[in-house]
Design an enzyme around this catalytic site. Structure first.
Site, PDB file in Angstrom:
ATOM      1  N   LYS A  63      72.252  35.903  72.894  1.00 57.83           N
ATOM      2  CA  LYS A  63      71.189  35.207  73.410  1.00 57.83           C
ATOM      3  C   LYS A  63      70.361  34.299  72.639  1.00 57.83           C
ATOM      4  O   LYS A  63      70.017  33.337  72.990  1.00 57.83           O
ATOM      5  CB  LYS A  63      70.190  36.297  74.028  1.00 57.83           C
ATOM      6  CG  LYS A  63      70.864  36.972  75.234  1.00 57.83           C
ATOM      7  CD  LYS A  63      69.684  38.089  75.935  1.00 57.83           C
ATOM      8  CE  LYS A  63      70.581  38.712  77.143  1.00 57.83           C
ATOM      9  NZ  LYS A  63      69.432  39.730  77.563  1.00 57.83           N
ATOM     10  N   ASP A  99      65.357  37.124  82.111  1.00 59.88           N
ATOM     11  CA  ASP A  99      64.980  38.557  81.904  1.00 59.88           C
ATOM     12  C   ASP A  99      63.689  38.830  81.817  1.00 59.88           C
ATOM     13  O   ASP A  99      62.884  39.796  82.268  1.00 59.88           O
ATOM     14  CB  ASP A  99      65.451  38.943  80.433  1.00 59.88           C
ATOM     15  CG  ASP A  99      67.036  39.252  80.381  1.00 59.88           C
ATOM     16  OD1 ASP A  99      67.661  39.593  81.191  1.00 59.88           O
ATOM     17  OD2 ASP A  99      67.509  39.074  79.078  1.00 59.88           O
TER      18      ASP A  99
HETATM   19  P1  NDP Z   1      68.795  44.551  69.993  1.00 59.77           P
HETATM   20  O1  NDP Z   1      70.090  45.179  69.157  1.00 59.77           O
HETATM   21  O2  NDP Z   1      68.214  43.319  69.858  1.00 59.77           O
HETATM   22  O3  NDP Z   1      67.455  45.607  69.589  1.00 59.77           O
HETATM   23  C1  NDP Z   1      67.807  46.960  69.514  1.00 59.77           C
HETATM   24  C2  NDP Z   1      66.262  47.596  69.132  1.00 59.77           C
HETATM   25  O4  NDP Z   1      66.844  48.968  69.397  1.00 59.77           O
HETATM   26  C3  NDP Z   1      66.090  47.647  67.750  1.00 59.77           C
HETATM   27  O5  NDP Z   1      64.452  47.571  67.611  1.00 59.77           O
HETATM   28  C4  NDP Z   1      66.410  48.815  67.035  1.00 59.77           C
HETATM   29  O6  NDP Z   1      65.524  49.329  65.966  1.00 59.77           O
HETATM   30  C5  NDP Z   1      66.336  49.878  68.297  1.00 59.77           C
HETATM   31  N1  NDP Z   1      67.178  51.019  68.221  1.00 59.77           N
HETATM   32  C6  NDP Z   1      68.547  51.051  68.375  1.00 59.77           C
HETATM   33  N2  NDP Z   1      68.862  52.373  68.330  1.00 59.77           N
HETATM   34  C7  NDP Z   1      67.882  53.026  68.150  1.00 59.77           C
HETATM   35  C8  NDP Z   1      67.577  54.635  67.920  1.00 59.77           C
HETATM   36  N3  NDP Z   1      68.677  55.515  68.189  1.00 59.77           N
HETATM   37  N4  NDP Z   1      66.406  54.992  67.900  1.00 59.77           N
HETATM   38  C9  NDP Z   1      65.396  54.233  67.853  1.00 59.77           C
HETATM   39  N5  NDP Z   1      65.358  52.837  67.710  1.00 59.77           N
HETATM   40  C10 NDP Z   1      66.700  52.402  68.167  1.00 59.77           C
HETATM   41  O7  NDP Z   1      69.255  44.893  71.529  1.00 59.77           O
HETATM   42  P2  NDP Z   1      68.540  44.275  72.843  1.00 59.77           P
HETATM   43  O8  NDP Z   1      66.985  43.935  72.769  1.00 59.77           O
HETATM   44  O9  NDP Z   1      69.155  42.916  73.055  1.00 59.77           O
HETATM   45  O10 NDP Z   1      68.797  45.159  73.944  1.00 59.77           O
HETATM   46  C11 NDP Z   1      68.288  46.465  74.282  1.00 59.77           C
HETATM   47  C12 NDP Z   1      68.708  47.188  75.446  1.00 59.77           C
HETATM   48  O11 NDP Z   1      68.194  46.459  76.733  1.00 59.77           O
HETATM   49  C13 NDP Z   1      70.170  47.415  75.611  1.00 59.77           C
HETATM   50  O12 NDP Z   1      70.378  48.768  75.907  1.00 59.77           O
HETATM   51  C14 NDP Z   1      70.427  46.329  76.833  1.00 59.77           C
HETATM   52  O13 NDP Z   1      71.679  46.829  77.568  1.00 59.77           O
HETATM   53  C15 NDP Z   1      69.162  46.433  77.587  1.00 59.77           C
HETATM   54  N6  NDP Z   1      68.903  45.434  78.546  1.00 59.77           N
HETATM   55  C16 NDP Z   1      68.688  45.516  79.672  1.00 59.77           C
HETATM   56  C17 NDP Z   1      68.619  44.435  80.795  1.00 59.77           C
HETATM   57  C18 NDP Z   1      68.378  44.690  81.997  1.00 59.77           C
HETATM   58  O14 NDP Z   1      68.410  43.847  83.038  1.00 59.77           O
HETATM   59  N7  NDP Z   1      68.026  45.944  82.637  1.00 59.77           N
HETATM   60  C19 NDP Z   1      68.351  43.192  80.430  1.00 59.77           C
HETATM   61  C20 NDP Z   1      68.293  43.006  78.671  1.00 59.77           C
HETATM   62  C21 NDP Z   1      68.785  44.113  77.800  1.00 59.77           C
HETATM   63  P3  NDP Z   1      65.629  48.933  64.399  1.00 59.77           P
HETATM   64  O15 NDP Z   1      65.292  47.612  64.493  1.00 59.77           O
HETATM   65  O16 NDP Z   1      65.162  50.005  63.718  1.00 59.77           O
HETATM   66  O17 NDP Z   1      67.204  48.974  64.207  1.00 59.77           O
END
Ligand code: NDP
Length: 263
Positions: A63, A99
């Protein structure tokens, strides 16, 4: 025939082809929506033109790269810095972020809200923070680590990691992390979550199609909640209206696209 696709890596799991093709078929529109597995996001623009696409969606992890490859970015996407929808207009690539508005549409069922806690600080958290601010809902960000908080602080939002955060009352608790997607982790420690849920009005997980450990905890305390299905639907409705150059309204598209969630 107009061809559309979703770019992502992975992309096999995406529901977008079913959602959009259901609408094209029902409205007898000569269009087809496919999947494009793309590992190198830098090639997105070239692939878009090579496939002679009319439009596309973009999912994880492209994105931000897609944003940089547009000739023009419109609406809230300019502020967020990510796009999930691309439209070809006079041979120019136009980028949008559906989104953000999709999420706002999805949370209308929670009623009047003035504060929200966003758990996570990735691309989705950025889109939601800006969208909430536009709708007079003050977002606070809570992330596992501090590395990604700078973006939010620069925008003037309160942003904390687990060490610096003290629980207080928020109207809505939002999980935007991928915790619970393929594992059974909570996005924050249980003590923090329990304290937050004791004083909130509702919760939403952007992960869809399954009960995450986060939503299981919300259910235990009997708060109103939803998963990411409504957000997925609403971002798709807005994207489909853009694909069809607004010749069909969101009100017409929504009930048709919703049917695809039954398959
Ligand atoms: P990113 O990879 O950009 O960000 C992931 C975030 O999650 C980071 O802040 C990371 O923290 C945190 N994280 C990951 N694993 C853990 C864990 N085990 N415990 C705590 N924090 C964690 O992902 P996106 O923002 O692009 O997407 C996130 C989710 O949103 C996905 O599951 C995606 O499928 C969903 N989504 C759903 C949509 C919908 O239409 N329903 C639309 C867009 C996204 P850190 O910085 O510490 O690594």
């Amino acid at each position: 025939m107009n061809i559309f696709t979703i770019f992502g890596d992975p992309v096999a799991h995406s529901r977008s082809p079913l959602m959009h093709n259901t609408v094209f078929k029902a409205l007898e529109i000569d269009a087809c929506y496919t999947r494009t597995q793309l590992s190198d996001g830098a090639k997105l623009r070239d692939v878009f033109f090579a496939k002679a696409l009319s439009g596309a969606n973009v999912t994880v992890p492209h994105k931000e790269t897609a944003y940089t490859q547009c000739d023009e970015v419109r609406g809230i996407a300019q502020e967020i810095g990510t796009v999930n929808t691309l439209i070809l207009e006079n041979d120019r690539l136009i980028g949008y972020n559906t989104d953000a508005d999709g999420f706002i549409a999805a949370i209308q069922s929670f009623g009047q809200l003035s504060t929200a806690l966003i758990i996570g600080a990735g691309g989705t958290a950025k889109a939601l923070a800006i969208a909430l601010q536009h709708h007079a809902i003050t977002p606070t960000i809570l992330n596992r680590s501090s590395g990604r908080l700078e973006y939010f602080k620069e925008k003037g939002f309160e942003a904390y990691d687990w060490e610096t955060f003290t629980p207080r009352s928020f109207d809505l608790i939002i999980n935007t992390t991928s915790a619970g997607l393929t594992d059974n982790h909570l996005p924050i420690p249980i003590e923090l979550l329990t304290a937050l849920l004791a004083t909130s009005k509702g919760a939403i997980d952007v992960i869809y199609g399954k009960e995450t450990p986060f939503l299981a905890e919300v259910k235990k305390v009997k708060l109103p909640y939803k998963d990411g299905s409504d957000m997925l639907l609403e971002q798709g409705v807005i994207a489909n209206a853009l694909f069809l150059k607004s010749t069909v309204s969101a009100q017409q598209i929504r009930p048709i696209m919703k049917r695809s969630f039954l398959y």
